[in-house]
Motif scaffolding. Structure first.
Motif, mmCIF file in Angstrom:
data_model
loop_
_atom_site.group_PDB
_atom_site.id
_atom_site.type_symbol
_atom_site.label_atom_id
_atom_site.label_comp_id
_atom_site.label_asym_id
_atom_site.label_seq_id
_atom_site.Cartn_x
_atom_site.Cartn_y
_atom_site.Cartn_z
ATOM 1 N N UNK A 98 0.827 -1.202 0.000
ATOM 2 C CA UNK A 98 0.000 0.000 0.000
ATOM 3 C C UNK A 98 0.869 1.263 0.000
ATOM 4 N N UNK A 99 1.898 1.240 0.828
ATOM 5 C CA UNK A 99 2.783 2.405 0.914
ATOM 6 C C UNK A 99 3.560 2.614 -0.382
ATOM 7 N N UNK A 100 3.999 1.509 -0.976
ATOM 8 C CA UNK A 100 4.734 1.634 -2.243
ATOM 9 C C UNK A 100 3.832 2.225 -3.330
ATOM 10 N N UNK B 74 10.315 -9.116 -2.469
ATOM 11 C CA UNK B 74 9.952 -8.176 -1.407
ATOM 12 C C UNK B 74 10.716 -8.476 -0.124
ATOM 13 N N UNK B 75 10.865 -9.757 0.180
ATOM 14 C CA UNK B 75 11.637 -10.164 1.366
ATOM 15 C C UNK B 75 13.092 -9.729 1.224
ATOM 16 N N UNK B 76 13.606 -9.912 0.025
ATOM 17 C CA UNK B 76 14.993 -9.549 -0.266
ATOM 18 C C UNK B 76 15.201 -8.038 -0.107
ATOM 19 N N UNK B 77 14.236 -7.277 -0.618
ATOM 20 C CA UNK B 77 14.324 -5.813 -0.529
ATOM 21 C C UNK B 77 14.306 -5.360 0.929
ATOM 22 N N UNK B 78 13.432 -5.979 1.728
ATOM 23 C CA UNK B 78 13.354 -5.606 3.144
ATOM 24 C C UNK B 78 14.626 -6.005 3.889
ATOM 25 N N UNK B 79 15.125 -7.182 3.581
ATOM 26 C CA UNK B 79 16.366 -7.636 4.219
ATOM 27 C C UNK B 79 17.517 -6.693 3.866
ATOM 28 N N UNK B 80 17.496 -6.166 2.656
ATOM 29 C CA UNK B 80 18.523 -5.200 2.231
ATOM 30 C C UNK B 80 18.412 -3.924 3.072
ATOM 31 N N UNK C 143 11.391 1.184 -1.967
ATOM 32 C CA UNK C 143 11.675 0.735 -0.595
ATOM 33 C C UNK C 143 12.675 1.663 0.088
ATOM 34 N N UNK C 144 13.702 2.059 -0.645
ATOM 35 C CA UNK C 144 14.716 2.942 -0.064
ATOM 36 C C UNK C 144 14.139 4.320 0.264
ATOM 37 N N UNK C 145 13.276 4.789 -0.624
ATOM 38 C CA UNK C 145 12.640 6.094 -0.403
ATOM 39 C C UNK C 145 11.740 6.029 0.837
#
Lengths: 152, 105
Positions: free
Chosen positions: A142-144, B7-13, B43-45
């Protein structure tokens, strides 16, 4: 770890979490004090926990819930979480958080701000890991999509 | 499934929890997969915006909480000391003192 070390290391984390959840500076201080009082009284348990930060935030979360129940205080709406004196960045955060329910917002806070795992967040919030994962997944999507919309 | 994994990979990063192998995978995906690149950018933003929420207590608040907690420690210590040492002494000596006073009268 002595109490002084624990306090020096985690006072910011507890304050930040409470400030994220509440809008009342006096209440934040009161709950912070109750949290560290409880931490002091069971400091010996700190040695046996996997993550001292998660353990302390679990205490803070319990104290917060107790307080809200006792005082029949309602958790402030997410759009009121951020303090009155707002900077432009606060406004953006406010917009972000207003996209989510209170639990999802706390999960997002835990994942991105405090870098907790879903397992640790499940322990802190007292909910199943599966619930944390699914709420995190939905909230992040949702945030993305919100962010994508803002940027376009 | 692949999407979930990304998505898991991005969060782990974001959380700095990637293994060496995963770091290589992320690097590869960033180079090869535009979808993953977009995901990481968002994700970074998001992470950058959310970390702005972090706050420290005002010094006066931090000092007051510390003082109150540590003061309650010494209060508890005094209570324990009274219970452990002074109370038994008074328990024994007070009746004697009282009877002595009565005799002196």
């Amino acid at each position: 770890m002595s109490f002084d070390e624990v306090y020096a290391r985690y006072a910011d984390c507890v304050y930040s979490f409470l400030r994220f959840k509440l809008n009342d500076e006096y209440l934040i201080e009161e709950i912070m004090q109750e949290t560290f009082l409880a931490v002091y009284r069971s400091l010996d348990k700190c040695k046996n926990v996997q993550s001292a930060k998660a353990w302390i935030l679990t205490i803070a979360h319990h104290k917060l819930v107790d307080h809200l129940r006792r005082a029949k205080h309602k958790e402030v709406a997410l759009d009121q979480n951020i303090r009155v004196e707002e900077s432009p960045s606060d406004l953006t955060i406010k917009e972000i958080l207003s996209q989510l329910d209170a639990v999802s917002a706390t999960i997002i806070y835990g994942l991105y701000v405090e870098q907790f795992t879903c397992e640790e967040l499940a322990g802190i919030l007292g909910i199943p890991v599966g619930t944390v994962k699914s709420k995190a997944y939905t909230a992040r999507a949702r945030l993305r999509s919100w962010l994508k919309g803002v940027e376009q | 499934m692949r999407e979930d994994y990304d998505h898991e990979l991005a969060l782990a990063y974001i959380q700095g929890r990637l293994t060496q192998e995963e770091k290589r995978e992320v690097f590869h995906l960033l180079m090869e997969d535009p979808g993953f690149r977009e995901l990481m950018q968002l994700e970074l933003r998001l992470a950058k915006m959310l970390t702005a929420v972090k706050a420290s207590p005002p010094q006066t608040v931090a000092a007051r909480v510390y003082f109150n907690v540590t003061a309650s420690k010494s209060e508890a210590f005094t209570t324990d000391l009274t219970k452990a040492i002074l109370a038994p002494i008074f328990k024994v000596s007070l009746p004697k003192l009282v009877s002595l006073c009565q005799k002196l009268r």
